[in-house]
Design a protein around this motif. Sequence first.
Motif: not given
Length: 310
Positions: A72, A170, A288, A291, A294
């Motif tokens: 990230s 992500r 994923e 949503c 990240r």
Amino acid sequence: MLSVVIPAYNERENINAAVREIGAAASLCDDYELIFVDDGSDDGTWEEISQLSAQDPHIRGLRFSRNFGKESAIFAGLKEAEGDAVAVMDCDLQHPPKLLGEMYAAWRDGAEVVEAVKATRGKESFIYRLFAKFFYSVMKKSSGMDLDRTSDYKLLDRKVADALNELPERQTFFRALSGWVGFRSERIEFDVAPRNAGKSKWSFSKLFKYAISSITGFTDLPMHIITWSGLLFFVFAVILGINTLVNFCAGNAADGFTTVILLLLIIGGILMLGIGIIGYYISKIYEEIKCRPRYIVSQRVGVKGKEKTR
Ligand code: UDP
Ligand code: MG
């Protein structure tokens, strides 16, 4: 301009040296910016970054609201970078800053992804090395990508950074994705330096999870293995079934529970494993489709290049 993205998690002792050494190497290339991404440190890393940023306009910082992980941090930095070339490197100086000049020259000569690959893997324990070898061979067999000796030390063209920024997923694996997006790439070898200060932030369990997540992020081979083992067992079942029936008709049926117990255990084990593998993929899909972002940025320091010229 050259942007250098530096993820930092509890690296207070390393920030100063990183600024000095990476800054010196980057300044030889071009106009530059150092973007530190503080991945939720609690040891005063952020204070160090903001202090240095106040003194030096080349330094910018992002602070995550908590520890979101190195992946990230890398992607947050890529998004933030404004340079025509973007380098990513570790904060602990294990990625030698001196190499930056060579990578920059390769980029100038037309390479769009310049990968620094490890000539040697540096000091690592035997077990760690064994797992790394196993992981890379699984990755190579299943996805066709040879990641052995690769590192997160890379220099990317603006186009490549933009392509990576557009990926919607992500759960990322920077090391492989920077190859997956394509573009003209070049490799430069380096020797991994020992850590400048502090300890590695990767525990064995963290690395193990990262490895599993990376494999499943790039291939669905494990699910195909279940299908093929199912097929194999079906063939085995037909043969054993006929054999059992023939024996039964001939009047000498197999007696005892041994066969039954063995079959139950083997089939039960394989079924559970299969469900587990499918469950893992489902949990990835679940991650994923939620949503969620990240990462979450809580603070920023430093002025963007574009704002400076305004
Ligand atoms: N790092 C991070 N978030 C994490 C773990 C690590 O941003 O959750 C950063 C860390 O500060 C360093 C880089 O990732 O700049 C590499 O970490 P480390 O040196 O601990 O890993 P190793 O070199 O042992 O693989
Ligand atoms: Mg390190």
